[in-house]
Design a protein around this motif. Structure first.
Motif, PDB file in Angstrom:
ATOM      1  N   ILE A   1       0.840  -1.145   0.076  1.00  0.00           N
ATOM      2  CA  ILE A   1       0.134   0.249   0.218  1.00  0.00           C
ATOM      3  C   ILE A   1       0.831   1.347   0.059  1.00  0.00           C
ATOM      4  O   ILE A   1       1.779   1.566   0.946  1.00  0.00           O
ATOM      5  CB  ILE A   1      -0.894   0.089   1.122  1.00  0.00           C
ATOM      6  CG1 ILE A   1      -1.797  -1.283   1.285  1.00  0.00           C
ATOM      7  CG2 ILE A   1      -1.982   1.131   1.094  1.00  0.00           C
ATOM      8  CD1 ILE A   1      -2.290  -1.268   2.757  1.00  0.00           C
ATOM      9  N   GLY A   2       0.741   1.930  -1.127  1.00  0.00           N
ATOM     10  CA  GLY A   2       1.478   3.097  -1.220  1.00  0.00           C
ATOM     11  C   GLY A   2       1.106   4.540  -0.914  1.00  0.00           C
ATOM     12  O   GLY A   2      -0.392   4.393  -1.133  1.00  0.00           O
ATOM     13  N   ASP A   3       1.452   5.589  -0.419  1.00  0.00           N
ATOM     14  CA  ASP A   3       0.899   6.682  -0.229  1.00  0.00           C
ATOM     15  C   ASP A   3      -0.416   6.828   0.473  1.00  0.00           C
ATOM     16  O   ASP A   3      -1.386   7.297   0.088  1.00  0.00           O
ATOM     17  CB  ASP A   3       0.760   7.489  -1.865  1.00  0.00           C
ATOM     18  CG  ASP A   3       1.983   7.393  -2.550  1.00  0.00           C
ATOM     19  OD1 ASP A   3       2.622   8.448  -2.893  1.00  0.00           O
ATOM     20  OD2 ASP A   3       2.701   6.348  -2.830  1.00  0.00           O
ATOM     21  N   ILE A   4      -0.482   6.380   1.539  1.00  0.00           N
ATOM     22  CA  ILE A   4      -1.546   6.311   2.502  1.00  0.00           C
ATOM     23  C   ILE A   4      -1.709   7.454   3.523  1.00  0.00           C
ATOM     24  O   ILE A   4      -2.771   7.557   4.319  1.00  0.00           O
ATOM     25  CB  ILE A   4      -1.144   5.083   3.422  1.00  0.00           C
ATOM     26  CG1 ILE A   4      -2.701   4.482   4.021  1.00  0.00           C
ATOM     27  CG2 ILE A   4      -0.218   5.177   4.528  1.00  0.00           C
ATOM     28  CD1 ILE A   4      -3.567   3.677   2.984  1.00  0.00           C
ATOM     29  N   GLY A   5      -0.945   8.417   3.163  1.00  0.00           N
ATOM     30  CA  GLY A   5      -1.022   9.524   4.166  1.00  0.00           C
ATOM     31  C   GLY A   5      -2.149  10.356   4.143  1.00  0.00           C
ATOM     32  O   GLY A   5      -1.977  11.546   4.910  1.00  0.00           O
TER      33      GLY A   5
ATOM     34  N   PHE B   1       3.759  -0.821   3.857  1.00  0.00           N
ATOM     35  CA  PHE B   1       3.591   0.678   3.416  1.00  0.00           C
ATOM     36  C   PHE B   1       4.514   1.416   2.741  1.00  0.00           C
ATOM     37  O   PHE B   1       5.748   1.358   3.403  1.00  0.00           O
ATOM     38  CB  PHE B   1       2.937   1.543   4.547  1.00  0.00           C
ATOM     39  CG  PHE B   1       1.745   0.874   5.214  1.00  0.00           C
ATOM     40  CD1 PHE B   1       0.232   1.325   4.718  1.00  0.00           C
ATOM     41  CD2 PHE B   1       1.775   0.052   6.446  1.00  0.00           C
ATOM     42  CE1 PHE B   1      -0.645   0.581   5.529  1.00  0.00           C
ATOM     43  CE2 PHE B   1       0.717  -0.296   7.065  1.00  0.00           C
ATOM     44  CZ  PHE B   1      -0.768  -0.037   6.532  1.00  0.00           C
ATOM     45  N   LEU B   2       4.310   1.519   1.412  1.00  0.00           N
ATOM     46  CA  LEU B   2       5.434   1.927   0.662  1.00  0.00           C
ATOM     47  C   LEU B   2       5.936   3.585   0.720  1.00  0.00           C
ATOM     48  O   LEU B   2       6.516   3.954  -0.340  1.00  0.00           O
ATOM     49  CB  LEU B   2       5.083   1.510  -0.816  1.00  0.00           C
ATOM     50  CG  LEU B   2       4.674   0.194  -1.158  1.00  0.00           C
ATOM     51  CD1 LEU B   2       4.126  -0.171  -2.432  1.00  0.00           C
ATOM     52  CD2 LEU B   2       6.249  -0.798  -1.264  1.00  0.00           C
ATOM     53  N   GLY B   3       5.659   4.232   1.679  1.00  0.00           N
ATOM     54  CA  GLY B   3       6.267   5.608   1.845  1.00  0.00           C
ATOM     55  C   GLY B   3       5.147   6.632   1.568  1.00  0.00           C
ATOM     56  O   GLY B   3       4.129   6.099   0.978  1.00  0.00           O
ATOM     57  N   ASP B   4       5.511   7.724   1.803  1.00  0.00           N
ATOM     58  CA  ASP B   4       4.392   8.798   1.853  1.00  0.00           C
ATOM     59  C   ASP B   4       3.262   8.641   2.615  1.00  0.00           C
ATOM     60  O   ASP B   4       2.225   8.549   2.333  1.00  0.00           O
ATOM     61  CB  ASP B   4       3.886   9.206   0.378  1.00  0.00           C
ATOM     62  CG  ASP B   4       4.912   9.916  -0.245  1.00  0.00           C
ATOM     63  OD1 ASP B   4       6.085  10.424   0.094  1.00  0.00           O
ATOM     64  OD2 ASP B   4       4.567  10.324  -1.338  1.00  0.00           O
TER      65      ASP B   4
ATOM     66  N   VAL C   1      10.805  -3.757  -2.587  1.00  0.00           N
ATOM     67  CA  VAL C   1       9.929  -2.696  -2.070  1.00  0.00           C
ATOM     68  C   VAL C   1      10.558  -1.342  -1.860  1.00  0.00           C
ATOM     69  O   VAL C   1      11.700  -1.373  -1.299  1.00  0.00           O
ATOM     70  CB  VAL C   1       9.200  -2.976  -1.069  1.00  0.00           C
ATOM     71  CG1 VAL C   1       8.156  -4.431  -1.394  1.00  0.00           C
ATOM     72  CG2 VAL C   1      10.086  -3.450   0.283  1.00  0.00           C
ATOM     73  N   ALA C   2       9.919  -0.383  -2.593  1.00  0.00           N
ATOM     74  CA  ALA C   2      10.536   0.877  -2.247  1.00  0.00           C
ATOM     75  C   ALA C   2       9.705   1.989  -2.532  1.00  0.00           C
ATOM     76  O   ALA C   2       8.308   1.634  -2.635  1.00  0.00           O
ATOM     77  CB  ALA C   2      11.916   1.038  -3.667  1.00  0.00           C
ATOM     78  N   HIS C   3       9.776   3.120  -2.595  1.00  0.00           N
ATOM     79  CA  HIS C   3       9.080   4.339  -2.819  1.00  0.00           C
ATOM     80  C   HIS C   3       8.942   4.870  -4.414  1.00  0.00           C
ATOM     81  O   HIS C   3       7.714   4.865  -4.754  1.00  0.00           O
ATOM     82  CB  HIS C   3       9.330   5.413  -1.937  1.00  0.00           C
ATOM     83  CG  HIS C   3       8.203   6.572  -2.086  1.00  0.00           C
ATOM     84  ND1 HIS C   3       6.955   6.351  -1.720  1.00  0.00           N
ATOM     85  CD2 HIS C   3       8.622   7.690  -2.615  1.00  0.00           C
ATOM     86  CE1 HIS C   3       6.186   7.434  -2.140  1.00  0.00           C
ATOM     87  NE2 HIS C   3       7.031   8.229  -2.562  1.00  0.00           N
ATOM     88  N   HIS C   4       9.830   4.917  -4.928  1.00  0.00           N
ATOM     89  CA  HIS C   4      10.047   5.545  -6.193  1.00  0.00           C
ATOM     90  C   HIS C   4      10.012   4.099  -7.287  1.00  0.00           C
ATOM     91  O   HIS C   4      10.622   3.473  -7.238  1.00  0.00           O
ATOM     92  CB  HIS C   4      11.223   6.258  -6.323  1.00  0.00           C
ATOM     93  CG  HIS C   4      11.412   7.420  -5.632  1.00  0.00           C
ATOM     94  ND1 HIS C   4      11.574   7.387  -4.260  1.00  0.00           N
ATOM     95  CD2 HIS C   4      10.848   8.434  -5.850  1.00  0.00           C
ATOM     96  CE1 HIS C   4      11.807   8.572  -3.586  1.00  0.00           C
ATOM     97  NE2 HIS C   4      11.340   9.333  -4.634  1.00  0.00           N
TER      98      HIS C   4
ATOM     99  N   VAL D   1       8.197  -3.237  -6.568  1.00  0.00           N
ATOM    100  CA  VAL D   1       7.020  -2.561  -6.104  1.00  0.00           C
ATOM    101  C   VAL D   1       7.113  -1.399  -5.605  1.00  0.00           C
ATOM    102  O   VAL D   1       8.333  -1.207  -4.463  1.00  0.00           O
ATOM    103  CB  VAL D   1       5.819  -3.456  -5.250  1.00  0.00           C
ATOM    104  CG1 VAL D   1       4.832  -2.838  -5.166  1.00  0.00           C
ATOM    105  CG2 VAL D   1       5.705  -4.852  -5.583  1.00  0.00           C
ATOM    106  N   ALA D   2       6.488  -0.354  -6.124  1.00  0.00           N
ATOM    107  CA  ALA D   2       6.793   1.113  -5.409  1.00  0.00           C
ATOM    108  C   ALA D   2       5.553   1.733  -5.553  1.00  0.00           C
ATOM    109  O   ALA D   2       4.523   1.053  -6.061  1.00  0.00           O
ATOM    110  CB  ALA D   2       7.716   1.720  -6.285  1.00  0.00           C
TER     111      ALA D   2
END
Length: 407
Positions: free
Chosen positions: A58-62, A91-94, A236-239, A316-317
């Protein structure tokens, strides 16, 4: 002649813009499938295959709602119940918009704490694993002071979950951090923000990082991948490294005509031709968080030079606020960045699948060695959520290396 030119050229440009705008409206928020995957609903994992492990990415859950109404969190709870102890949530950041976790006294502090408390509580009551990565917003949108902002969030989450491995890589180091989440499935965590950050970039003993030369990171990463060619490797990373969305240089016709909507969604001031300057700049030169920017481009090139040597990688990002899948040189590249926001994603190109909807990607690993992607999304019509894409992520594994060389 000049009169005809002044009439015909603007008319042709207007027709072109209107046609493309109409085309975009037809497929926006509708899934795009590569022709070979149009009948994906009919293809399922073998009935005799047993699920070994499930990973929710799950990315950018912020920007999730904290009042109990958030559809993505409801969908995530359903996944937790189904996966049970054999699940890992990443959770992939942000994790916090707009600027991560600020210090006490900031006007953003209360809302940020409320969101982190909600997410960590969901993981504390979960029997599986939970891991947070950091993104550019967690690093104060990549500005100076971002390192301290990230450390503040790391400390908060680790103390709440009482788990030293709940926020990775630790201390803002680049990584790579290997985690054997199941037999035959290795997860590797990388902090891609390190390469594009403008402020302090931790490296060496001074920052509790294992090496002082970034070239050692690439050597360690390549060694890790080489020794584990017999396993499926989930990075797994953010970008993202491939994207059909804004950070990949893709923009809507609306963004060309009304460029100020990038600053605020209500700034509908038409600036045709002049408005194309901003998308053109982002596409050709890029902001710090765009693939076109020099720092991002250099990072992406180095990673792909290494990854293209292998055929067992799933990368995955988040970062772009949509859901995407690419299959490039026998490896798989996924964007899962619509945990709380959505944004335009262009169909076609190298993509196998794209959609502009809230949701996240699930990877299911089976005892026969297969890994299947499931895209779980919510829409205005279906708040409960459903699977809108499923596919086996095939790879080529090589024989096991000597046991003493394994991590």
């Amino acid at each position: 002649m000049l009169t005809y030119f002044l009439i015909i050229v603007p008319t042709l440009i207007s027709v072109f813009l209107i046609f493309n705008y109409w085309q975009e409206r037809k497929y926006r928020r509708k899934p795009y499938y590569k022709l070979a995957d149009v009948g994906w609903q009919r293809i399922t994992p073998p009935k005799n295959a047993q699920l070994v492990h499930s990973v929710a990415l799950i990315g950018d859950i912020g920007a999730v709602a904290t009042d109990g109404t958030d559809p993505v969190l409801h969908l995530f709870k359903q996944w937790q119940q189904q996966a049970g102890a054999n699940g890992t949530a990443v959770f992939l950041g942000d994790n916090l918009y707009p600027i991560g976790l600020p210090p006490e006294g900031s006007k953003y502090r209360a809302a940020a704490e409320e969101r982190l408390n909600l997410l960590t509580q969901m993981l504390k009551s979960y029997s599986g694993k939970g891991i947070f990565l950091s993104g550019n917003h967690d690093w104060f949108k990549g500005r100076k002071g971002g390192y301290q902002q990230m450390l503040r969030q790391e400390k908060f989450i680790v103390e709440k979950l009482q788990d030293e491995n709940s926020y990775l890589p630790r201390n803002g180091c680049p990584g790579p951090v290997p985690i054997q989440i199941a037999e035959g499935l290795l997860m590797v965590v990388i902090n891609t923000q390190w390469w594009v950050h403008r402020g302090i970039r931790p490296l060496g003993k001074e920052y509790n990082c294992p090496y002082s030369d970034i070239e050692q990171f690439f050597l360690d990463l390549n060694t890790l991948l080489r020794k584990n060619q017999h396993q499926r490797i989930l990075i797994v990373a953010h970008h993202p490294l491939y994207s059909n969305a804004m950070h990949g240089g893709k923009f809507t016709i609306k963004q060309h005509i009304f460029p100020l909507t990038a600053a605020h969604k209500r700034f509908y001031i038409p600036l045709p031709i002049f408005g194309s300057a901003y998308p053109f700049y982002r596409k050709m030169f890029g902001a710090y968080e765009d693939m076109a920017h020099g720092k991002y481009k250099k990072m992406r090139k180095r990673f792909l030079q290494i990854f293209h040597r292998y055929s067992n990688i799933i990368y995955v990002a988040g970062h772009d606020h949509n859901l995407q899948h690419f299959e490039i040189r026998r490896n798989h590249y996924i964007v899962s960045g619509s945990g709380s926001k959505t944004a335009f994603v262009k169909k076609g190109g190298k993509a196998t699948f794209t959609v502009e909807q809230l949701g996240f990607v699930v990877l299911n690993y089976y005892d026969n060695g297969q890994v299947w992607i499931e895209v779980q999304a919510v829409s205005e019509e279906d708040k409960a959520g459903k699977i809108i894409f499923r596919k086996e992520l095939k790879s080529i594994l090589k024989p096991n290396v000597a046991q003493e060389e394994m991590i």
